[in-house]
Motif scaffolding. Structure first.
Motif, short mmCIF file in Angstrom:
data_model
loop_
_atom_site.label_atom_id
_atom_site.label_comp_id
_atom_site.label_asym_id
_atom_site.label_seq_id
_atom_site.Cartn_x
_atom_site.Cartn_y
_atom_site.Cartn_z
N VAL A 54 0.84 -1.21 0.00
CA VAL A 54 0.00 0.00 0.00
C VAL A 54 0.87 1.25 0.00
O VAL A 54 0.61 2.20 -0.75
CB VAL A 54 -0.95 -0.01 1.22
N MET A 55 1.91 1.26 0.82
CA MET A 55 2.80 2.42 0.86
C MET A 55 3.46 2.64 -0.49
O MET A 55 3.65 3.78 -0.94
CB MET A 55 3.89 2.21 1.93
N GLY A 56 3.82 1.55 -1.16
CA GLY A 56 4.44 1.66 -2.47
C GLY A 56 3.50 2.28 -3.49
O GLY A 56 3.89 3.17 -4.26
N VAL A 57 2.24 1.81 -3.50
CA VAL A 57 1.26 2.34 -4.44
C VAL A 57 1.00 3.82 -4.18
O VAL A 57 0.99 4.64 -5.11
CB VAL A 57 -0.06 1.54 -4.35
N VAL A 58 0.81 4.17 -2.92
CA VAL A 58 0.57 5.58 -2.58
C VAL A 58 1.79 6.43 -2.91
O VAL A 58 1.67 7.56 -3.38
CB VAL A 58 0.20 5.71 -1.09
N GLY A 59 2.98 5.87 -2.69
CA GLY A 59 4.20 6.59 -3.01
C GLY A 59 4.33 6.85 -4.50
O GLY A 59 4.79 7.92 -4.92
N VAL A 60 3.92 5.89 -5.33
CA VAL A 60 3.96 6.08 -6.78
C VAL A 60 3.00 7.19 -7.20
O VAL A 60 3.34 8.05 -8.02
CB VAL A 60 3.61 4.76 -7.51
N VAL A 61 1.80 7.20 -6.63
CA VAL A 61 0.83 8.26 -6.94
C VAL A 61 1.41 9.62 -6.57
O VAL A 61 1.21 10.61 -7.28
CB VAL A 61 -0.50 8.01 -6.19
#
Length: 218
Positions: A54-61
């Motif tokens: 989840v942190m990775g996805v939010v970080g990409v956004v």
């Protein structure tokens, strides 16, 4: 000085309106970020394996350019305040989510065991132990996110959401320095004033024992 007086005489009412629009867009986006990111951060603290994803996805956004996010929502939500708030909301999530997760995970396990020994259930430990102890870190994320969003909200004028960005971009188009200053200075002041009041709120919501211990270290 005379030019400033003349500008305020001609545009004072509009400046107040744009300042209110800017603050409204920014604070609504941050509030939505708080409502989503804090519960999600607490939930992820229970599932560390999912937290990385989840942190990775939010970080990409978070890495997407602001204008690209705004443009993406135009075909879906149209132009105006709505898509601007949604785009800024996405940017507000990561700092609050990351700090909430870090703060909750950093709570002393001995204190959690003590709460469990006192008969607290899971929700009570979150409410009375974990969140109060993590509050300084959570509030740091909220302050960081709010200051960023007040700056980024200037771009909302590109899609007709109003705010102080209207003055800045009109000034750039018309080569009017007074318009640029009239937009940039209030944005800076809004960020500083909002951060100051959030600092006071942080002291108010932080348990006195933790606040006193931090002051003693300082």
């Amino acid at each position: 000085m005379q030019a400033l007086k003349q500008f305020l005489a001609e545009n004072g009412d509009e400046l107040l309106l744009k300042t209110w629009e800017h603050l409204y867009i920014s604070l609504i986006a941050v509030l939505l970020g708080i409502l989503v990111a804090i519960p999600l951060g607490i939930l992820l603290s229970r599932t560390p394996k999912a937290a990385g994803l989840v942190m990775g996805v939010v970080g990409v956004v978070q890495t997407f350019p602001s204008l690209a996010i705004l443009a993406f929502f135009i075909p879906i939500l149209g132009v105006g305040t709505g898509p601007a708030i949604v785009a800024l909301f996405l940017y507000s999530v990561l700092p609050i989510l990351r700090n909430t997760y870090t703060g909750i995970r950093g709570v002393n396990q001995g204190l959690l065991e003590a709460g469990r020994g006192m008969g607290m259930n899971g929700w009570q430990r979150i409410r009375y132990v974990e969140v109060p102890l993590a509050m300084p870190i959570i509030m740091a994320g909220i302050r960081l996110s709010t200051v960023y969003l007040i700056g980024w909200a200037t771009l909302a004028s590109f899609i007709g959401a109003g705010g102080l960005g209207d003055f800045i971009f009109n000034g750039l188009n018309l080569f009017r320095t007074d318009y640029i200053v009239a937009g940039a200075v209030p944005v800076t002041l809004l960020a500083l004033i909002t951060d100051f009041f959030l600092g006071l709120l942080e002291k108010w919501v932080t348990p006195k024992g933790i606040r006193d211990s931090k002051e003693a270290v300082v």
